[in-house]
Design an enzyme around this catalytic site. Structure first.
Site, mmCIF file in Angstrom:
data_model
loop_
_atom_site.group_PDB
_atom_site.id
_atom_site.type_symbol
_atom_site.label_atom_id
_atom_site.label_comp_id
_atom_site.label_asym_id
_atom_site.label_seq_id
_atom_site.Cartn_x
_atom_site.Cartn_y
_atom_site.Cartn_z
ATOM 1 N N ARG A 78 22.018 34.552 25.330
ATOM 2 C CA ARG A 78 22.292 35.952 25.673
ATOM 3 C C ARG A 78 21.276 36.389 26.733
ATOM 4 O O ARG A 78 20.082 36.164 26.571
ATOM 5 C CB ARG A 78 22.213 36.853 24.426
ATOM 6 C CG ARG A 78 23.333 36.523 23.426
ATOM 7 C CD ARG A 78 23.534 37.609 22.406
ATOM 8 N NE ARG A 78 24.096 38.810 22.985
ATOM 9 C CZ ARG A 78 24.147 39.980 22.326
ATOM 10 N NH1 ARG A 78 23.654 40.072 21.100
ATOM 11 N NH2 ARG A 78 24.677 41.041 22.901
ATOM 12 N N GLN B 180 28.379 48.122 15.834
ATOM 13 C CA GLN B 180 27.100 47.882 15.133
ATOM 14 C C GLN B 180 26.641 49.134 14.381
ATOM 15 O O GLN B 180 25.936 49.032 13.378
ATOM 16 C CB GLN B 180 26.000 47.505 16.148
ATOM 17 C CG GLN B 180 26.151 46.141 16.782
ATOM 18 C CD GLN B 180 26.865 46.218 18.111
ATOM 19 O OE1 GLN B 180 27.722 47.081 18.331
ATOM 20 N NE2 GLN B 180 26.554 45.313 19.003
ATOM 21 N N ASP C 265 16.668 46.674 24.746
ATOM 22 C CA ASP C 265 16.763 45.219 24.938
ATOM 23 C C ASP C 265 15.841 44.735 26.040
ATOM 24 O O ASP C 265 15.427 43.579 26.056
ATOM 25 C CB ASP C 265 18.211 44.811 25.226
ATOM 26 C CG ASP C 265 19.013 44.853 23.948
ATOM 27 O OD1 ASP C 265 19.407 45.971 23.541
ATOM 28 O OD2 ASP C 265 19.184 43.803 23.314
ATOM 29 N N ARG D 41 21.979 39.313 15.769
ATOM 30 C CA ARG D 41 21.933 40.051 17.036
ATOM 31 C C ARG D 41 20.834 41.100 16.914
ATOM 32 O O ARG D 41 20.220 41.247 15.854
ATOM 33 C CB ARG D 41 23.298 40.665 17.421
ATOM 34 C CG ARG D 41 24.230 41.047 16.350
ATOM 35 C CD ARG D 41 23.803 42.195 15.492
ATOM 36 N NE ARG D 41 23.348 43.324 16.263
ATOM 37 C CZ ARG D 41 22.530 44.255 15.825
ATOM 38 N NH1 ARG D 41 22.041 44.204 14.585
ATOM 39 N NH2 ARG D 41 22.138 45.251 16.591
ATOM 40 N N GLY D 42 20.593 41.842 17.997
ATOM 41 C CA GLY D 42 19.454 42.754 18.034
ATOM 42 C C GLY D 42 18.297 42.019 18.703
ATOM 43 O O GLY D 42 17.988 40.876 18.322
ATOM 44 N N ALA D 43 17.678 42.676 19.682
ATOM 45 C CA ALA D 43 16.734 41.968 20.553
ATOM 46 C C ALA D 43 15.632 41.211 19.799
ATOM 47 O O ALA D 43 15.475 39.996 19.990
ATOM 48 C CB ALA D 43 16.143 42.959 21.563
ATOM 49 N N ASN E 255 19.834 49.102 27.064
ATOM 50 C CA ASN E 255 20.173 49.110 25.634
ATOM 51 C C ASN E 255 21.696 49.114 25.520
ATOM 52 O O ASN E 255 22.415 49.139 26.526
ATOM 53 C CB ASN E 255 19.540 50.324 24.938
ATOM 54 C CG ASN E 255 19.644 50.226 23.419
ATOM 55 O OD1 ASN E 255 19.276 49.205 22.835
ATOM 56 N ND2 ASN E 255 20.157 51.255 22.769
ATOM 57 N N LYS E 256 22.173 49.086 24.302
ATOM 58 C CA LYS E 256 23.608 48.973 24.028
ATOM 59 C C LYS E 256 24.432 49.951 24.868
ATOM 60 O O LYS E 256 24.052 51.113 25.028
ATOM 61 C CB LYS E 256 23.832 49.214 22.526
ATOM 62 C CG LYS E 256 25.249 49.105 22.034
ATOM 63 C CD LYS E 256 25.934 47.808 22.433
ATOM 64 C CE LYS E 256 25.176 46.571 22.026
ATOM 65 N NZ LYS E 256 25.701 45.332 22.682
HETATM 66 O O1 MRU Z 1 24.517 43.325 21.269
HETATM 67 P P1 MRU Z 1 23.459 43.590 20.236
HETATM 68 O O2 MRU Z 1 23.991 43.995 18.907
HETATM 69 O O3 MRU Z 1 22.461 42.450 20.144
HETATM 70 O O4 MRU Z 1 22.668 44.845 20.837
HETATM 71 C C1 MRU Z 1 21.608 45.388 20.121
HETATM 72 C C2 MRU Z 1 21.028 46.579 20.763
HETATM 73 O O5 MRU Z 1 21.425 46.992 21.828
HETATM 74 C C3 MRU Z 1 19.858 47.202 20.086
HETATM 75 O O6 MRU Z 1 19.831 48.577 20.312
HETATM 76 C C4 MRU Z 1 18.581 46.601 20.669
HETATM 77 O O7 MRU Z 1 18.630 45.198 20.626
HETATM 78 C C5 MRU Z 1 17.371 47.059 19.975
HETATM 79 S S1 MRU Z 1 17.263 46.279 18.366
HETATM 80 C C6 MRU Z 1 15.849 46.638 17.592
#
Ligand code: MRU
Length: 351
Positions: free
Chosen positions: A90, A199, A240, A45-47, A250-251
């Site tokens: 996603r 996370q 994201d 996970r993470g963009a 973002n999250k």
């Molecule tokens: O749901 P996730 O864990 O994929 O969400 C991740 C985030 O929101 C991060 O802050 C974002 O992707 C930036 S990662 C460098």
């Protein structure tokens, strides 16, 4: 630095981020569908990491197909079906679509008569290049972000996980923290737990600990109080998707932090690569926000935390208005408001 993925011929190894930090288990994906499921289930996970994994998923598929021989023309429809499957994993992180667009454009340049083996080489190379570029990009983001601190030692609050686990390595917001730490400028990092998926307490704490960066995990709801106590100098988060006017998805919980920063006069920074900008969207209102399973709220660590059938709303992201953002830290430098102009100028100069 911990890597989230390793690609070797025919296999994409992913550290199972659902099990960290208690267990370090590597999953082996041997085909596109297993990569798609790994993205959906948050093994990875993470963009930026999602984008890299998707590119590797296409690489695995064409490698497998090349064993049977044939031409690119015979494989092409399956390639596009693979892109469509990965695009459904996603919806919010635009880095996924950035990687898939690069793949689609490469596919359009391949001659119909080319052997699948030769096409596979090109596709694998692009997947590897996208990952290598992301790593370099994150290092540049780290350097630009660290300059912003102008030599001061900071107490920094961050949200979610934006480190080497969320990228091809180094990280975005956590990359800035890493660079600041290397320069001796981190007094303390407050890592938000980041409910409901944790996370922050699981992954960011794991990365900070392994880098020897001083940190404390806090409940998300403790952030405003720490700001009131003047214990936070900076808030920095990842992104994201960033719209043409700078509005940033973002999250979930990020928007609340930005509002709290404005109230307390604390700078709120976003660190992200240019691949996270989506200028086809005028404002953040157009960003698709993923809603995840109610069970992520109903259960924590396998234990039921609500009545079993409790109605739940579980948006995985929120959108922070550009007006609350002090700067967008990219690999090309730090963008300042007004963002519509600064984003447009940077993207035009980078193309
Ligand atoms: O749901 P996730 O864990 O994929 O969400 C991740 C985030 O929101 C991060 O802050 C974002 O992707 C930036 S990662 C460098």
């Amino acid at each position: 630095m911990f890597a989230a993925m390793q690609f070797t011929k025919g296999i994409l190894r992913l550290i199972d981020q659902r099990l960290l930090p208690q267990e370090e288990v590597w999953l082996e994906c041997r085909g596109l569908e297993s990569v798609a499921l790994a993205i959906e289930d948050m093994v990875i996970r993470g963009a930026p990491a999602i984008g890299c994994a998707a590119a590797y998923g296409l690489a695995l598929d064409v490698q497998a197909a090349s064993l049977g021989g044939g031409t690119w023309d015979e494989y092409r429809a399956r390639f596009h079906a693979g892109i469509s499957r990965l695009a459904r994993t996603r919806p919010t992180a635009v880095n996924l679509f950035y990687a898939l667009d690069h793949m689609r454009r490469l596919g359009a340049t391949l001659a119909s008569t080319m052997s699948i083996t030769a096409a596979a080489e090109e596709i694998v190379k692009l997947a590897e290049d996208l990952a290598a570029d992301d790593l370099k990009t994150c290092q540049a983001i780290g350097a630009h972000g660290a300059k912003l601190a102008e030599g001061r030692k900071l107490r920094i609050l961050t949200h979610c996980n934006t480190g080497s686990l969320a990228t091809a390595g180094y990280g975005t917001a956590l990359g800035v923290i890493r660079s600041l730490h290397a320069a001796g400028q981190v007094e303390l990092v407050y890592a938000d737990e980041t409910r409901p998926y944790l996370q922050g307490s699981r992954l960011t704490a794991f990365e900070l600990r392994s880098e020897g960066i001083p940190y404390k995990v806090i409940a998300d709801s403790a952030a405003a109080y720490l700001m009131q106590l003047r214990q936070v100098d900076w808030v920095i988060v990842g992104a994201d998707r960033i719209a043409a006017n700078g509005d940033t998805a973002n999250k979930i919980g990020t928007y609340g932090l930005a509002v709290q920063c404005r109230h307390h006069g604390i700078p709120f920074y976003v660190a992200a690569p240019l691949a996270t900008f989506d200028t086809t969207l005028a404002t953040g209102a157009e960003i698709p926000v993923e809603e995840r399973s109610p069970d992520e709220i109903r259960y924590t660590g396998g234990r039921q935390m609500t009545p079993v059938d409790a109605p739940v709303y579980n948006p995985s992201f929120d959108v922070t208005p550009a007006a609350l953002i002090a700067g967008l830290i990219t690999e090309k430098g730090v963008l300042k408001p007004p963002y519509t102009e600064s984003i447009d100028r940077l993207l035009r100069n980078s193309n």
